[in-house]
Design a protein around this motif. Structure first.
Motif, short mmCIF file in Angstrom:
data_model
loop_
_atom_site.label_atom_id
_atom_site.label_comp_id
_atom_site.label_asym_id
_atom_site.label_seq_id
_atom_site.Cartn_x
_atom_site.Cartn_y
_atom_site.Cartn_z
N ASP A 178 0.84 -1.21 0.00
CA ASP A 178 0.00 0.00 0.00
C ASP A 178 0.87 1.25 0.00
O ASP A 178 1.68 1.48 0.93
N GLN A 179 0.70 2.07 -1.06
CA GLN A 179 1.40 3.36 -1.20
C GLN A 179 2.92 3.22 -1.17
O GLN A 179 3.63 4.19 -0.95
N ALA A 180 3.44 2.01 -1.36
CA ALA A 180 4.89 1.82 -1.36
C ALA A 180 5.47 2.20 -2.71
O ALA A 180 4.89 1.90 -3.76
N GLN A 181 6.61 2.83 -2.70
CA GLN A 181 7.29 3.19 -3.94
C GLN A 181 7.96 1.96 -4.53
O GLN A 181 8.28 0.99 -3.85
N SER A 182 8.17 2.01 -5.84
CA SER A 182 8.79 0.88 -6.52
C SER A 182 10.18 0.59 -5.97
O SER A 182 10.61 -0.57 -5.88
N ALA A 183 10.89 1.64 -5.55
CA ALA A 183 12.23 1.44 -4.99
C ALA A 183 12.16 0.64 -3.70
O ALA A 183 13.02 -0.23 -3.44
N ALA A 184 11.13 0.90 -2.87
CA ALA A 184 10.99 0.14 -1.62
C ALA A 184 10.64 -1.31 -1.90
O ALA A 184 11.12 -2.21 -1.19
N VAL A 185 9.85 -1.57 -2.93
CA VAL A 185 9.52 -2.95 -3.29
C VAL A 185 10.76 -3.68 -3.78
O VAL A 185 11.02 -4.83 -3.40
#
Length: 447
Positions: free
Chosen positions: A423-430
């Motif tokens: 939820d609302q996570a940026q692609s970099a965090a994924v």
């Protein structure tokens, strides 16, 4: 006329055979009683009170003026016959009977007319109430049916994606996945979750643009052209567009269409357009339009995968990467929750690995890989799952493990569990979670 709600109905016909028979009976009984009490004066003319008055009075009050006059006529006829024998004519007695009967009969007729008018008005109001009740009941049934349809739409997002996945997998097994090949299945899924009565599915090519020869049509679809306002807005904005409600209320529709839904993959590549010409007013909601957009996105992803995903050697990894990218996109655009769970098994345990694989829910996806630490990793994608749902999922896994391995848990079995909420996570965090924490690389999974 008696209705269900009438406790009492005024008789509309008083001059019936039974009324006349009762008039004669009351009059004869009164004369008979007078004769039995006073044979010499059967009409009680010489009494202190004219008791014979009650017979025509009762008849007049009960059956009206005409019946009262008939009753008093019988009494006066008998009195005249008796007076001829006694040579005495009681004028005041006779006039008093007539006047009293006239007053009682007039009272009866006047109030009978008023009661009949009130009864007619009551019957009319009752008719209108019955009509309103039937209309209200019909509206209530329609509203209940509408609630069921809306409730069905609410429950169907998970089951919709499951049925869509099964349909696409069936097509992929039988022939090359293409929009023309799955047009019928796609239109059926669209129609099940939006209730439109007229729609068409058109292919869109990146170079040639939209092809106005429909792949499949539902209902009476009008002939549209490339200059259609709604169609142009959809092609330019690359998003679902619809006619505003205020324009529909005014009858001002500049387009032959009501809704246009683009079929775009995660990289915004065109696949097709769903053009809807007739959509019921109760379905023209943001929830329905979002559901159509979600379905169209999954269909487009199944047909067009990006190049990085297609370069993966494992087909399961390709599909998992594709669905992961779609889940990330859905969390940003439609605020749909999703989560990733990673089970890293330091020690190889085939029984435990089989248990985790069999614990897969209907919409979940699993991918088994070996990370750069040499451990087996089972990566699980949990679409439409909130943090509370993730906790419930892990509790169920722990319960299965304790049932299969008594006095053991995941930690004792050397299993490291990692979770990540999309939820609302940026692609970099994924990517950081997948590549660094889970120890995978871009040849195993594309984020």
């Amino acid at each position: 006329m008696r209705t269900l709600y009438n406790d009492y109905v005024v008789p509309l016909r008083t001059h019936t055979l039974s009324a006349w028979l009762e008039t004669v009976f009351i009059t004869v009984v009164a004369i008979g009683l007078g004769y039995s009490l006073s044979p010499q004066d059967p009409f009680l003319v010489a009494a202190d009170f004219p008791w014979m008055l009650f017979a025509p009075l009762l008849v007049a009050v009960r059956y009206g003026l005409l019946a009262g006059l008939f009753s008093v006529s019988l009494i006066l006829a008998g009195l005249l016959f008796s007076v001829e024998q006694q040579t005495h004519l009681p004028i005041s007695y006779m006039v008093g009977l007539l006047l009293a009967t006239f007053l009682a009969g007039e009272f009866h007729d006047l109030w009978l007319k008023k009661l009949i008018l009130l009864q007619r008005a009551n019957e009319y109001r009752q008719y209108r109430l019955d009509d309103f009740t039937r209309s209200y009941r019909l509206l209530q049934i329609s509203h209940d049916d509408l609630e069921l349809r809306i409730a069905g739409g609410n429950r169907s997002l998970r089951s919709t994606l499951q049925s869509l996945r099964r349909s696409l997998q069936a097509v992929e097994q039988s022939r090359q996945p293409d929009l023309a090949n799955i047009a019928e299945q796609a239109m059926q899924i669209f129609s099940e979750h939006s209730a439109f009565t007229a729609a068409a599915l058109y292919p869109v090519d990146a170079k040639q643009g939209i092809q106005l020869k429909a792949l499949t049509v539902v209902g009476q679809m009008p002939q549209i052209n490339i200059d259609d306002v709604l169609l142009k807005a959809c092609l330019e904005a690359k998003r679902t567009v619809s006619i505003r409600d205020e324009l529909l209320d005014k009858g001002e529709n500049p387009s032959q269409l009501q809704v246009c839904v683009p079929l775009l993959d995660t990289e915004q590549n065109w696949v097709g357009i769903l053009a809807i010409a007739q959509l019921p007013f109760f379905a023209m909601t943001e929830q329905t339009l979002n559901l159509l957009t979600l379905i169209s996105g999954y269909i487009a992803d199944a047909l067009h995968a990006n190049k990085a995903v297609m370069q993966l050697q494992d087909s399961h990894a390709q599909y998992f990467s594709q669905q992961l990218q779609r889940a990330v996109l859905n969390t940003h655009k439609y605020k749909l929750s999703a989560a990733l769970c990673a089970f890293e098994m330091t020690n190889e345990n085939s029984e435990l690995q089989m248990l985790l694989e069999h614990s897969q829910r209907g919409l979940d996806l699993q991918l088994e890989v070996i990370n750069n630490r040499g451990s087996h990793v089972l990566l699980v994608l949990l679409p439409l799952t909130r943090p509370t749902g993730v906790l419930s999922y892990l509790e169920r896994i722990n319960a299965l493990v304790e049932q299969q391995f008594p006095d053991m848990n995941l930690a004792r079995l050397a299993v490291t569990v990692r979770t990540f909420q999309l939820d609302q996570a940026q692609s970099a965090a994924v990517r950081q979670f997948v590549y660094q924490e889970c120890g995978l690389n871009e040849q195993q999974l594309v984020v």
